[in-house]
Design a protein around this motif. Structure first.
Motif, PDB file in Angstrom:
ATOM      1  N   ASP A 109       1.232  -1.307   0.047  1.00 15.37           N
ATOM      2  CA  ASP A 109      -0.097   0.152   0.152  1.00 15.37           C
ATOM      3  C   ASP A 109       0.497   1.268  -0.161  1.00 15.37           C
ATOM      4  O   ASP A 109      -0.230   2.613   0.082  1.00 15.37           O
ATOM      5  CB  ASP A 109      -1.160   0.143   1.410  1.00 15.37           C
ATOM      6  N   ARG A 110       2.356   1.452  -0.621  1.00 14.74           N
ATOM      7  CA  ARG A 110       2.898   2.739  -0.316  1.00 14.74           C
ATOM      8  C   ARG A 110       2.837   2.393  -1.856  1.00 14.74           C
ATOM      9  O   ARG A 110       2.199   2.619  -2.552  1.00 14.74           O
ATOM     10  CB  ARG A 110       4.784   1.967   0.181  1.00 14.74           C
ATOM     11  N   THR A 111       3.006   4.285  -1.860  1.00 15.19           N
ATOM     12  CA  THR A 111       3.231   5.216  -2.986  1.00 15.19           C
ATOM     13  C   THR A 111       3.453   4.292  -4.245  1.00 15.19           C
ATOM     14  O   THR A 111       3.133   4.555  -4.739  1.00 15.19           O
ATOM     15  CB  THR A 111       3.748   6.651  -3.221  1.00 15.19           C
ATOM     16  N   ALA A 112       4.910   3.556  -4.475  1.00 14.83           N
ATOM     17  CA  ALA A 112       5.523   3.268  -4.908  1.00 14.83           C
ATOM     18  C   ALA A 112       4.814   1.956  -5.863  1.00 14.83           C
ATOM     19  O   ALA A 112       4.631   1.594  -7.388  1.00 14.83           O
ATOM     20  CB  ALA A 112       6.774   2.660  -4.686  1.00 14.83           C
ATOM     21  N   SER A 130       9.010  -1.041   4.525  1.00 14.08           N
ATOM     22  CA  SER A 130       8.554  -0.018   5.172  1.00 14.08           C
ATOM     23  C   SER A 130       9.757   0.995   5.443  1.00 14.08           C
ATOM     24  O   SER A 130      10.995   0.657   5.220  1.00 14.08           O
ATOM     25  CB  SER A 130       7.784  -0.105   6.191  1.00 14.08           C
ATOM     26  N   PRO A 131      10.117   2.002   4.910  1.00 15.84           N
ATOM     27  CA  PRO A 131      10.910   3.318   5.701  1.00 15.84           C
ATOM     28  C   PRO A 131      11.519   3.145   6.793  1.00 15.84           C
ATOM     29  O   PRO A 131      12.295   4.516   7.410  1.00 15.84           O
ATOM     30  CB  PRO A 131      10.266   4.719   5.448  1.00 15.84           C
ATOM     31  N   PHE A 132      10.408   2.558   7.914  1.00 14.37           N
ATOM     32  CA  PHE A 132      11.158   2.048   9.854  1.00 14.37           C
ATOM     33  C   PHE A 132      11.548   0.868   9.947  1.00 14.37           C
ATOM     34  O   PHE A 132      11.952   0.655  10.762  1.00 14.37           O
ATOM     35  CB  PHE A 132       9.292   2.458   9.995  1.00 14.37           C
ATOM     36  N   ALA A 133      12.480   0.059   8.888  1.00  9.99           N
ATOM     37  CA  ALA A 133      13.056  -0.820   8.789  1.00  9.99           C
ATOM     38  C   ALA A 133      14.231  -1.006   9.265  1.00  9.99           C
ATOM     39  O   ALA A 133      15.198  -1.070   7.753  1.00  9.99           O
ATOM     40  CB  ALA A 133      12.401  -2.010   7.580  1.00  9.99           C
TER      41      ALA A 133
END
Length: 895
Positions: free
Chosen positions: A242-245, A414-417
């Motif tokens: 579900d991320r933008t990319a 995820s950018p949080f990973a």
């Protein structure tokens, strides 16, 4: 090489004694040693090839399902085929095979060049079974499980490894301890994260056994609490589709396939994909900033494509000498895409590949080194491979195309990973990955995991696969492999502190099943598992005492901040500042005048300070869109000279012609009935409009005619003259030559405008009459009225138009009231005292935005009556629809 193998050890870190790995890691290692590595096919590409193979096989059992949904059927049968191959079955045709086994056998016969992990495993086993002596470089594999008890081809693989000289040994001695178990239960994830972070911050780092953190759920909130305590983040976060990319291609195709969804088009134009500065601090989007602004402004005027506003925006971009050619090409590409979209019958792989080509070029140009856009480019490449593998001219159903797009996107990280170095503990994500250090384990997210869905075989299928050589384990025995691995690892700890949230995403959670197994080992005294778990559970609030935090061996001093008192909503919404004569307007319109009378703050924010919602949020929809559409129908009929007596067919044809330009969302699937109802309502209403005017002897002379007249305002600092501008909906004259102005309104509030007329507060009509005047005349002799488009009714003092017998509007007096109100508002703004009149009326009545609309309306009616007695006007600024209610203080959470 010494390898420690466990059925659940995939993803673990290497240990000092060698390599710790699971089935996937061992298979990859063997592929490398045997020279069998190859680029992995994307799952969606394999599904596409399976779909082609199923079409060729034409199996009778799956034929009906394949006809209805080819992609889903191919994906399901490919998954079953892979499970059978991994189990060791030789899929050869034969008599009396169960229907599903026969279907996957037929699929396997036709499937070419689509190897998956199951095929990799069989290839390694088959190669090792040959006579060649392969130098594997592996001295020993120590297994946590009995190799013979593993499913599928794995017992055969270990037998081949033994024959190749690898020493395969079972790890017999394992942790046998009974760790101390403590469960910390918080009401929500935020409280759980705070308790876990306090434990990690207060744990004795001199503990020689070492602390391990087991995180079986995402640690985003926990990482925030760790950062507050100057500790590194664990950085465990699941990838997502579900991320933008992952949504760029689906969003693009939603505007490339007819009918064009104008709201999706606005979202595509406004999509920002890079955090690089662009045009004075904005972020880079798929569409360059200047192109984006022009096209969004066109959609704000006309919520459709191909109309005058859209063409004017493109012409402006073409004529801009400072616009790079690459940006012009993007504008042309978007114009080609949305003005000539693919019809649903044209969704062939060939046409789709051609439509996607410019998008690939744009992604390649933007995505140099950016992970998100590289993922989007990979998504597009996989989609191309899938489309290239399908029949070039076979139309794809929209649902089938949606499935393909979703399957080809995969999951982006995820950018949080992002785990951070320097932690005084070891972390892992699965219970089996814990090391038997004899120390403490903090288990974050000790909740029941989502159930997996392996392929299930019925007894007849199991018997058939066994005859084909498969080695299948009963489901309970297969599940026990993972359970036993987790228990073995947990028993190597001295103490387990399990922290879990009782609710996650507003849903109740249950403890992890392994906790019940650990509790079952402590029931020798006759207690039940439930009682053991209950006795060892502590609420997170109990870890906080007077001035300190205590949990197990961890302690940390705490200081309790003073209680925050939430300030009440202000009784007076007026904002004061330094005098602001620079905010006085250079021009005015009726909409600005209405805002000045209704809410001075709103005028200051919107017109003085230019604080507005994003352009993409202003694309008209709902009643506003329909009203603009019907206005345009009237304008075009008048312009074409058909206003005298347009036929029903002419009105219907004009309505239909204007929909793609001004209300294209009504053409979307599922809105056919709504469009038909609106069209027939508008046709009946406009026939009534034109017929009633003709019967009254009124001749239309113009529609949407612009005007501008100097307006002199008497302010404390002196007179100020500003142009008053706007557009009158319909200009006409009666049989005596007297001017007539009709304002068109599309609204379902049938009482609003008759009430304004009857109470003498229809300021918009007075402004239109004044605009027809001159230096020596104020337009008082003008006949004015409303026409309610939705109801097909006139609101007028002319009995030939409206038989209700209404009293004519006092136009001169009404306009002077409006002028006085504008002067008072602008004088207050100049002095720096800005009120929010509509919101203040609600507050003074003890109401707010949660007050039912009917009660709020009665409050405004009382305020209007009181203002009328003072010779003033009150305008309801509709605070419940205002985008700026947070700024005035009427909306928002006061905490």
């Amino acid at each position: 090489m010494d390898i420690e193998f466990g059925w659940s050890l995939d993803g673990t870190a290497w240990a000092d004694a060698g390599v710790r790995t699971g089935p996937r890691g061992l298979l990859q290692l063997l592929q490398g040693r045997l020279g069998l590595t190859r680029p992995q096919l994307a799952p969606a590409v394999r599904t596409a090839r399976a779909m082609t193979a199923l079409a060729a096989a034409d199996d009778p059992w799956s034929r009906a399902s394949f006809t209805a949904d080819p992609w889903a059927t191919a994906a399901a049968l490919l998954r079953a085929r892979d499970a059978a191959v991994e189990a060791g079955a030789q899929l050869t045709p034969g008599p009396q095979l169960p229907a599903r086994i026969a279907a996957i056998t037929a699929l396997d016969e036709q499937l070419q060049h689509a190897p998956g992990p199951a095929d990799d495993l069989r290839e390694v086993v088959d190669l090792l079974a040959g006579e060649a002596d392969w130098p594997l470089g592996i001295e020993q594999i120590r297994c946590h499980e009995d190799p013979a008890a593993l499913p599928g081809l794995w017992p055969a693989l270990f037998a081949q490894l033994t024959a190749a000289g690898v020493r395969v040994e079972r790890i017999v001695e394992g942790p046998t301890g009974q760790p101390e178990l403590l469960l910390i239960e918080a009401e929500d994830e935020w409280t759980a994260a705070e308790a876990a972070a306090r434990f990690l911050a207060g744990h004795d780092r001199a503990d020689g056994a070492g602390l391990q953190v087991l995180a079986t759920t995402g640690t985003v909130l926990l990482d925030q609490e760790l950062h507050r305590r100057d500790l590194p983040a664990l950085g465990i976060a699941a990838p997502s589709a579900d991320r933008t990319a992952g949504q760029i291609i689906g969003l693009f195709l939603s505007i490339a396939v007819a009918p064009v969804d104008v709201q999706q088009l606005a979202a595509f134009l406004d999509l920002r994909v890079l955090d690089a500065p662009e045009d004075g601090g904005q972020h880079v989007g798929l569409v360059p900033a200047r192109v984006r602004r022009q096209l969004l402004a066109a959609l704000e005027q006309e919520p459709g494509v191909g109309g005058p506003a859209w063409r004017a925006a493109l012409a402006t971009l073409e004529a801009d000498p400072d616009l790079p050619e690459s940006a012009r090409e993007v504008a042309r590409w978007i114009d080609r895409t949305v003005t000539a979209p693919l019809e649903t019958t044209e969704l062939t792989p060939t046409r789709l590949l051609a439509v996607l080509e410019p998008l690939g070029t744009r992604l390649h140009r933007l995505g140099q080194g950016d992970p998100e856009l590289l993922h989007a480019a990979t998504h597009l490449q996989v989609l191309r491979e899938v489309l290239e593998g399908l029949q070039p001219q076979r139309p794809l159903a929209p649902r089938e195309l949606t499935r393909i797009i979703g399957a080809t996107g995969g999951r982006s990280p995820s950018p949080f990973a992002r785990p951070e170095a320097g932690a005084p503990w070891r972390s892992c994500a699965r219970p089996a990955q814990l090391l038997p250090t004899g120390g403490a384990v903090l288990w974050w997210g000790a909740e029941r995991p989502a159930p997996s869905a392996p392929v299930q075989w019925d007894p007849q299928e199991t018997a058939a696969l066994t005859r084909l050589g498969a080695h299948l384990l009963p489901p309970a025995q297969l599940a026990a492999l993972e359970t036993d691995a987790g228990l073995r690892a947990l028993r190597g700890a001295r103490r387990i502190i399990a922290v879990r949230a009782a609710h996650r995403c507003e849903e109740p959670t249950a403890p992890h099943p392994l906790l019940a197994h650990l509790a079952a080992e402590s029931t020798a005294d006759g207690g039940t598992v439930e009682k053991v778990l209950e006795a060892r559970t502590r609420p997170a609030a109990d870890t906080v005492g007077p001035g300190s935090f205590h949990l197990a061996d961890a302690a940390r001093p705490l200081s309790i901040p003073p209680r925050t008192v939430i300030p009440p909503r202000p009784e007076d919404l007026t904002r004061t500042a330094a005098p602001a004569p620079h905010l006085l307007p250079r021009s005015l319109s009726y909409s600005q005048a209405e805002t000045l009378l209704g809410c001075r703050q709103k005028w200051v924010y919107r017109h003085g300070l230019r604080i507005r919602p994003a352009t993409g949020a202003n694309v008209p929809t709902g009643n506003q869109m329909v009203g603009t559409l019907v206005h345009a129908v009237v304008e075009e009929l008048v312009r074409a000279g058909a206003a005298s007596a347009p036929s029903t067919e002419r009105i219907r044809a004009e309505f239909t012609a204007q929909v793609p330009r001004l209300a294209s969302e009504l053409l979307l699937p599922g809105r056919e009935a709504e469009l038909a109802e609106l069209r027939e309502r508008a046709v009946r209403s406009l026939r009534e409009f034109f017929d009633r005017l003709a019967a009254a002897g009124i001749t239309i002379t113009a529609a949407e005619s612009g005007f501008e007249r100097p307006l002199t305002l008497h302010l404390a600092g002196g007179e100020a003259t500003v142009p008053f501008r706007g557009f009158r909906d319909v200009d006409a004259h009666d049989a005596d030559g007297r001017p007539v102005v009709i304002d068109l309104k599309w609204t379902y509030a049938a009482k609003k405008y008759p009430d304004l007329f009857d109470t003498g507060e229809a300021l918009q009509l007075a402004s239109y009459a004044w605009s027809l005047g001159s230096d020596s005349a104020d337009g008082a002799g003008t006949d004015v009225g409303y026409f309610l488009l939705s109801q097909g009714e006139f609101v007028s003092a002319n009995p030939l138009l409206d038989p209700a017998g209404r009293t004519p509007l006092p136009l001169t007096q009404l306009w002077e009231k409006g002028r006085t109100g504008m002067e008072q508002a602008l004088e207050a703004i100049r002095a720096g005292a800005v009120g929010a009149r509509s919101g203040q009326i609600l507050l003074d009545a003890g109401q707010d935005l949660s007050t039912p609309r009917r009660e709020a309306t009665r409050t405004y009616e009382r305020a209007r009556e009181a203002a009328a007695s003072r010779g003033e006007l009150v305008v309801d600024a509709r605070c419940d629809y205002c985008d700026l209610a947070l700024l005035c203080g009427l909306a928002g959470d006061r905490s």
